[in-house]
Design a protein around this motif. Structure first.
Motif, PDB file in Angstrom:
ATOM      1  N   VAL A  57       0.865  -1.183   0.000  1.00  0.00           N
ATOM      2  CA  VAL A  57       0.000   0.000   0.000  1.00  0.00           C
ATOM      3  C   VAL A  57       0.898   1.229   0.000  1.00  0.00           C
ATOM      4  O   VAL A  57       1.680   1.430   0.923  1.00  0.00           O
ATOM      5  N   SER A  58       0.777   2.049  -1.032  1.00  0.00           N
ATOM      6  CA  SER A  58       1.587   3.267  -1.105  1.00  0.00           C
ATOM      7  C   SER A  58       0.800   4.456  -0.556  1.00  0.00           C
ATOM      8  O   SER A  58      -0.432   4.448  -0.545  1.00  0.00           O
ATOM      9  N   GLU A  59       1.529   5.444  -0.088  1.00  0.00           N
ATOM     10  CA  GLU A  59       0.976   6.708   0.414  1.00  0.00           C
ATOM     11  C   GLU A  59      -0.020   6.548   1.558  1.00  0.00           C
ATOM     12  O   GLU A  59      -0.949   7.339   1.703  1.00  0.00           O
ATOM     13  N   ALA A  60       0.162   5.538   2.366  1.00  0.00           N
ATOM     14  CA  ALA A  60      -0.671   5.360   3.556  1.00  0.00           C
ATOM     15  C   ALA A  60       0.025   6.031   4.744  1.00  0.00           C
ATOM     16  O   ALA A  60       1.253   6.062   4.813  1.00  0.00           O
ATOM     17  N   HIS A  61      -0.757   6.569   5.648  1.00  0.00           N
ATOM     18  CA  HIS A  61      -0.217   7.184   6.866  1.00  0.00           C
ATOM     19  C   HIS A  61      -0.357   6.183   8.003  1.00  0.00           C
ATOM     20  O   HIS A  61      -1.421   5.602   8.191  1.00  0.00           O
ATOM     21  N   ILE A  62       0.722   6.015   8.756  1.00  0.00           N
ATOM     22  CA  ILE A  62       0.698   5.109   9.903  1.00  0.00           C
ATOM     23  C   ILE A  62       1.105   5.894  11.140  1.00  0.00           C
ATOM     24  O   ILE A  62       2.027   6.707  11.094  1.00  0.00           O
ATOM     25  N   THR A  63       0.378   5.673  12.222  1.00  0.00           N
ATOM     26  CA  THR A  63       0.681   6.359  13.479  1.00  0.00           C
ATOM     27  C   THR A  63       0.690   5.341  14.604  1.00  0.00           C
ATOM     28  O   THR A  63      -0.224   4.529  14.714  1.00  0.00           O
ATOM     29  N   PHE A  64       1.734   5.389  15.416  1.00  0.00           N
ATOM     30  CA  PHE A  64       1.848   4.561  16.610  1.00  0.00           C
ATOM     31  C   PHE A  64       1.460   5.446  17.796  1.00  0.00           C
ATOM     32  O   PHE A  64       2.141   6.425  18.082  1.00  0.00           O
ATOM     33  N   PHE A  65       0.357   5.103  18.469  1.00  0.00           N
ATOM     34  CA  PHE A  65      -0.082   5.833  19.655  1.00  0.00           C
ATOM     35  C   PHE A  65       0.319   5.043  20.899  1.00  0.00           C
ATOM     36  O   PHE A  65      -0.032   3.876  21.017  1.00  0.00           O
ATOM     37  N   PRO A  66       1.042   5.674  21.836  1.00  0.00           N
ATOM     38  CA  PRO A  66       1.477   4.942  23.028  1.00  0.00           C
ATOM     39  C   PRO A  66       0.283   4.527  23.885  1.00  0.00           C
ATOM     40  O   PRO A  66      -0.692   5.254  24.015  1.00  0.00           O
ATOM     41  N   ARG A  67       0.373   3.337  24.454  1.00  0.00           N
ATOM     42  CA  ARG A  67      -0.688   2.834  25.333  1.00  0.00           C
ATOM     43  C   ARG A  67      -0.600   3.442  26.721  1.00  0.00           C
ATOM     44  O   ARG A  67      -1.552   3.378  27.485  1.00  0.00           O
ATOM     45  N   HIS A  68       0.544   4.000  27.064  1.00  0.00           N
ATOM     46  CA  HIS A  68       0.757   4.589  28.380  1.00  0.00           C
ATOM     47  C   HIS A  68       1.021   6.080  28.217  1.00  0.00           C
ATOM     48  O   HIS A  68       1.622   6.515  27.241  1.00  0.00           O
ATOM     49  N   TRP A  69       0.618   6.862  29.185  1.00  0.00           N
ATOM     50  CA  TRP A  69       0.675   8.311  29.073  1.00  0.00           C
ATOM     51  C   TRP A  69       2.084   8.863  28.941  1.00  0.00           C
ATOM     52  O   TRP A  69       2.285   9.944  28.434  1.00  0.00           O
ATOM     53  N   GLU A  70       3.111   8.141  29.381  1.00  0.00           N
ATOM     54  CA  GLU A  70       4.461   8.702  29.352  1.00  0.00           C
ATOM     55  C   GLU A  70       5.127   8.583  27.986  1.00  0.00           C
ATOM     56  O   GLU A  70       6.216   9.071  27.783  1.00  0.00           O
ATOM     57  N   GLY A  71       4.480   7.950  27.017  1.00  0.00           N
ATOM     58  CA  GLY A  71       5.062   7.793  25.689  1.00  0.00           C
ATOM     59  C   GLY A  71       4.790   8.982  24.783  1.00  0.00           C
ATOM     60  O   GLY A  71       4.143   9.952  25.167  1.00  0.00           O
ATOM     61  N   MET A  72       5.323   8.889  23.586  1.00  0.00           N
ATOM     62  CA  MET A  72       5.090   9.903  22.555  1.00  0.00           C
ATOM     63  C   MET A  72       4.706   9.182  21.271  1.00  0.00           C
ATOM     64  O   MET A  72       5.234   8.114  20.978  1.00  0.00           O
ATOM     65  N   GLN A  73       3.808   9.778  20.502  1.00  0.00           N
ATOM     66  CA  GLN A  73       3.399   9.121  19.270  1.00  0.00           C
ATOM     67  C   GLN A  73       4.476   9.250  18.207  1.00  0.00           C
ATOM     68  O   GLN A  73       5.271  10.184  18.217  1.00  0.00           O
ATOM     69  N   ALA A  74       4.503   8.275  17.307  1.00  0.00           N
ATOM     70  CA  ALA A  74       5.425   8.288  16.179  1.00  0.00           C
ATOM     71  C   ALA A  74       4.612   8.010  14.929  1.00  0.00           C
ATOM     72  O   ALA A  74       3.584   7.338  14.983  1.00  0.00           O
ATOM     73  N   SER A  75       5.054   8.539  13.805  1.00  0.00           N
ATOM     74  CA  SER A  75       4.282   8.341  12.582  1.00  0.00           C
ATOM     75  C   SER A  75       5.199   8.267  11.378  1.00  0.00           C
ATOM     76  O   SER A  75       6.384   8.580  11.449  1.00  0.00           O
ATOM     77  N   GLY A  76       4.604   7.844  10.264  1.00  0.00           N
ATOM     78  CA  GLY A  76       5.342   7.750   9.020  1.00  0.00           C
ATOM     79  C   GLY A  76       4.392   7.627   7.852  1.00  0.00           C
ATOM     80  O   GLY A  76       3.170   7.562   8.025  1.00  0.00           O
ATOM     81  N   GLN A  77       4.950   7.582   6.658  1.00  0.00           N
ATOM     82  CA  GLN A  77       4.158   7.425   5.440  1.00  0.00           C
ATOM     83  C   GLN A  77       4.849   6.401   4.561  1.00  0.00           C
ATOM     84  O   GLN A  77       6.078   6.373   4.461  1.00  0.00           O
ATOM     85  N   THR A  78       4.040   5.571   3.898  1.00  0.00           N
ATOM     86  CA  THR A  78       4.606   4.515   3.068  1.00  0.00           C
ATOM     87  C   THR A  78       5.054   5.054   1.711  1.00  0.00           C
ATOM     88  O   THR A  78       4.508   6.014   1.191  1.00  0.00           O
ATOM     89  N   ASP A  79       6.053   4.380   1.168  1.00  0.00           N
ATOM     90  CA  ASP A  79       6.516   4.708  -0.182  1.00  0.00           C
ATOM     91  C   ASP A  79       5.793   3.804  -1.187  1.00  0.00           C
ATOM     92  O   ASP A  79       4.819   3.135  -0.838  1.00  0.00           O
ATOM     93  N   ASP A  80       6.277   3.756  -2.415  1.00  0.00           N
ATOM     94  CA  ASP A  80       5.621   2.965  -3.458  1.00  0.00           C
ATOM     95  C   ASP A  80       5.621   1.468  -3.177  1.00  0.00           C
ATOM     96  O   ASP A  80       4.780   0.735  -3.689  1.00  0.00           O
ATOM     97  N   LYS A  81       6.574   1.000  -2.366  1.00  0.00           N
ATOM     98  CA  LYS A  81       6.661  -0.430  -2.040  1.00  0.00           C
ATOM     99  C   LYS A  81       5.986  -0.768  -0.719  1.00  0.00           C
ATOM    100  O   LYS A  81       6.110  -1.876  -0.223  1.00  0.00           O
ATOM    101  N   GLY A  82       5.312   0.208  -0.113  1.00  0.00           N
ATOM    102  CA  GLY A  82       4.620  -0.016   1.148  1.00  0.00           C
ATOM    103  C   GLY A  82       5.508   0.098   2.369  1.00  0.00           C
ATOM    104  O   GLY A  82       5.059  -0.161   3.485  1.00  0.00           O
ATOM    105  N   ASN A  83       6.751   0.515   2.203  1.00  0.00           N
ATOM    106  CA  ASN A  83       7.696   0.619   3.321  1.00  0.00           C
ATOM    107  C   ASN A  83       7.565   1.967   4.022  1.00  0.00           C
ATOM    108  O   ASN A  83       7.341   2.991   3.374  1.00  0.00           O
ATOM    109  N   PHE A  84       7.728   1.953   5.343  1.00  0.00           N
ATOM    110  CA  PHE A  84       7.671   3.191   6.116  1.00  0.00           C
ATOM    111  C   PHE A  84       8.788   3.206   7.147  1.00  0.00           C
ATOM    112  O   PHE A  84       9.329   2.173   7.520  1.00  0.00           O
ATOM    113  N   THR A  85       9.137   4.405   7.577  1.00  0.00           N
ATOM    114  CA  THR A  85      10.084   4.626   8.672  1.00  0.00           C
ATOM    115  C   THR A  85       9.392   5.533   9.669  1.00  0.00           C
ATOM    116  O   THR A  85       8.889   6.592   9.301  1.00  0.00           O
TER     117      THR A  85
END
Length: 188
Positions: A57-85
């Motif tokens: 899946v290309s151009e998808a947005h992914i977000t990691f939301f922490p389950r605990h309040w002390e965390g911070m969210q992280a996000s990324g977007q996929t490239d043409d091969k579906g890879n994200f950082t």
């Protein structure tokens, strides 16, 4: 510290000593040091791939939301091969990619929407939610997606999220008009 000095205009003027100036600078430095932002937590590199029924899946947005309040969210977007950082800090001073260690709920979305009534003065009207098309099943774009991940300090944090198409409401391909190709005959 300071003493009045006669002024030709008749008003007294203050003369500051070097010690008074040094004391003011020291107080300001201590206040700045106390109020300066603390060092940000280090992130751990995290990458992955998003597929839908095995297809990247290309151009998808992914977000990691922490389950605990002390965390911070992280996000990324996929490239043409579906890879994200994943990336946590978007300030140019902090260029390290990754996420903080911990447990996360994962949200994936890919939307297609167009602003309505574009004006010549480059202003846009708000797009109603009914006008936004979800290009992935909507269940993945909320906290009830069922997708989770754990970022570990001493592990290779590579993730594969293979999304399943919604069988109850399959996405339909746009119907293209059928055209018949006519081949000229070579018989004379």
């Amino acid at each position: 510290m300071s003493e009045p000095v006669p002024n030709p205009n008749g008003r007294p003027r203050l003369q500051f000593s070097f010690r008074a100036l040094l004391a003011c600078v020291t107080v300001l430095a201590v206040v700045f040091w106390i109020s300066a932002p603390k060092r940000l937590p280090r992130t751990i590199p995290a990458t992955g791939t998003i597929t839908m029924d095995g297809v990247p899946v290309s151009e998808a947005h992914i977000t990691f939301f922490p389950r605990h309040w002390e965390g911070m969210q992280a996000s990324g977007q996929t490239d043409d091969k579906g890879n994200f950082t994943l990336r946590t800090y978007f300030n140019p001073r902090f260029t390290s990619d990754g996420a903080l260690a911990g447990d996360y709920d994962v949200v994936v979305s890919k939307r297609d929407w167009q602003p309505i009534n574009r004006r010549h003065d480059l202003t846009f009207e708000v797009v109603p939610a009914s006008e936004i098309k979800h290009l992935l099943p909507e269940k993945y774009s909320g906290f009830e997606s069922g997708l989770t991940a754990t970022i570990k300090k001493s592990a290779d944090n590579k993730f594969l999220f293979d999304l399943k198409a919604d069988r109850a409401h399959p996405r339909r391909s746009p119907k293209l008009p059928s055209t018949k190709l006519q081949v000229p005959s070579t018989k004379s």
